[in-house]
Design an enzyme around this catalytic site. Structure first.
Site, short mmCIF file in Angstrom:
data_model
loop_
_atom_site.label_atom_id
_atom_site.label_comp_id
_atom_site.label_asym_id
_atom_site.label_seq_id
_atom_site.Cartn_x
_atom_site.Cartn_y
_atom_site.Cartn_z
N LYS A 110 -7.98 -10.63 -4.57
CA LYS A 110 -9.04 -10.71 -3.59
C LYS A 110 -10.11 -9.65 -3.85
O LYS A 110 -9.81 -8.54 -4.26
CB LYS A 110 -8.45 -10.51 -2.19
CG LYS A 110 -9.43 -10.75 -1.06
CD LYS A 110 -8.73 -10.72 0.29
CE LYS A 110 -9.69 -10.97 1.43
NZ LYS A 110 -9.02 -10.94 2.74
N LYS B 197 -12.76 -3.69 -1.14
CA LYS B 197 -13.43 -2.40 -1.16
C LYS B 197 -12.61 -1.35 -1.89
O LYS B 197 -13.14 -0.39 -2.44
CB LYS B 197 -13.67 -1.91 0.27
CG LYS B 197 -14.63 -2.76 1.09
CD LYS B 197 -14.72 -2.20 2.50
CE LYS B 197 -15.64 -3.01 3.39
NZ LYS B 197 -15.74 -2.46 4.74
N LYS C 235 0.81 -1.21 0.00
CA LYS C 235 0.00 0.00 0.00
C LYS C 235 0.85 1.26 0.00
O LYS C 235 0.48 2.26 -0.62
CB LYS C 235 -0.96 -0.02 1.20
CG LYS C 235 -2.02 -1.09 1.08
CD LYS C 235 -3.06 -1.02 2.18
CE LYS C 235 -4.14 -2.08 1.98
NZ LYS C 235 -5.19 -2.02 3.00
#
Length: 405
Positions: A269, A272, A174
């Site tokens: 995966k 969101k 990230k």
């Protein structure tokens, strides 16, 4: 995060829990290397032993094992959150002492819309209830409403080596995507908060997806380090009871549905944070949206439907979704679907999804229309959680040498 956090399980008396689960788990990495499904290790001889006549009268009732888990209130709760976590909670709440919370503190580790946070938090709580989590069986609360979470995180941070956090895969991924100037310290340290979430409640088992075992292993290391630095005789000399400050939790990985993949990429995966809403089924998606997403989802050119072909990740993912929402066995799904073409199977899957999600959506609207009811559930849940969390937190303050309040 898919940090879908945490949890715990079964009927061992509390003083047996550490010994039973710790057996066969050695140094760091031992849990992951064992390859043994945690649920199959619950049949400890200490639990199954039949007490004698004298013991039966004097033995205190065994408390249920404790399960703690949560989902972030960022974006919309999707099928991956539901099948990988929330749906499993409904079964766990009948067997264990359960604490399910909305991890709003984790939601601010990346840029977010402040005006939407409280609304999303309430919506997520309503979805928990609509999916079947029962406030008479489980404590449902908001993470930030129990301040011990943040306090224990700070205490644990003082003894957590920075090198342990630097090796976290999710932080590396990230931070690389966002860039150093857009990454706050919280993205690096949130695994310590996750450890606090788990250790506060002396958790026995933590339901995690296969991609989250690294974070649980870090929690175990933090717990063992805290026990070594401050527990035992050191704590007793400071007026405490001695022994372990923290129970070292074990992983609970559901046999199916632990990792629901994207509709646009069977190797990624369902998330969101994915840029395309087409990649996921949101629990509150209308019927026509669900049908359109399934119709357009990625497929392949192979004939028939099969679970175990490594060249067909999308097929495996969609079959797994169908298996879980229908409650059928893998063998039953294979028998029903193996000769279907993609068009027929997509219609079958769409109908099953709509039938499964419609009652959840109806119940969600009922709960959201009664804000007083929802507020009361969250207030009661936070109160029950704080009673347990404060005991752990006060013990840690004492063992670390702080002046008693």
């Amino acid at each position: 995060m898919s940090r879908a956090l945490l949890s715990h399980v079964l009927h061992c008396p509390p003083h047996f829990a550490y010994t039973c689960f710790r057996s066969g788990v050695g140094a760091r990495g031992g849990l992951l290397a064992s390859g043994i499904h945690p649920l199959r290790r619950l049949n400890c001889s200490a639990v199954e032993a039949v007490p004698g006549p004298s013991e039966e009268a004097s033995a205190p009732p065994a408390r249920k094992k404790r399960v703690v888990s949560g989902v972030q209130p960022t974006g919309l709760v999707h099928l991956g959150n539901y099948l990988g976590a929330i749906k499993n909670w409904v079964a766990l709440q009948d067997l264990y002492e359960t604490f399910f919370f909305i991890v709003d503190l984790h939601a601010i580790t990346l840029p977010y819309e402040a005006p939407l946070l409280s609304k999303a938090t309430r919506s997520t709580a309503a979805i928990y209830l609509a999916c079947g989590v029962d406030s008479s069986k489980a404590s449902i609360f908001v993470q930030s409403h129990v301040r011990a979470h943040v306090e224990l995180m700070w205490l644990l941070s003082s003894s957590t080596p920075i090198g342990w956090l630097n090796r976290m895969i999710q932080f590396k991924e990230k931070s690389r995507k966002a860039g150093d100037e857009n990454v706050g310290v919280a993205l690096l340290t949130y695994p310590v908060l996750m450890a606090s979430d788990i250790l506060l409640y002396q958790s026995d088992l933590v339901p995690v997806g296969e991609d989250q075992t690294q974070h649980l292993e870090l929690t175990r290391e933090i717990a063992e380090r805290g026990n070594n630095l401050y527990g035992g005789r050191k704590w007793k000399k400071l007026g405490g009871r001695g022994g372990l400050l923290f129970k070292v939790p074990e992983a609970l990985i559901p046999p199916a549905g632990a990792r629901v993949m994207s509709l646009t990429d069977g190797l990624s995966k369902m998330s969101k944070s994915a840029s395309s809403d087409q990649s996921r089924i949101n629990l509150l998606d209308p019927k026509d949206v669900i049908a359109n997403k399934i119709k357009r989802c990625k497929t392949d050119s192979f004939p028939g439907m099969e679970f175990d072909n490594p060249e067909r990740p999308e097929c495996r993912n969609l079959l797994s979704i169908y298996q879980i929402i229908t409650g059928k066995t893998k063998e039953e799904v294979v028998s029903e679907c193996q000769h279907m073409n993609w068009g027929t199977f997509k219609t079958t899957l769409t109908e099953a999804l709509i039938d499964h999600l419609q009652p959840i959506q109806v119940r969600y609207e009922e709960i959201m229309s009664d804000p007083a009811y929802l507020d009361n559930v969250l207030l009661e849940g936070a109160g029950k959680a704080a009673e347990i969390a404060d005991i752990t937190l006060n013990n840690v303050y004492q063992a670390m040498g702080f002046l008693r309040r």
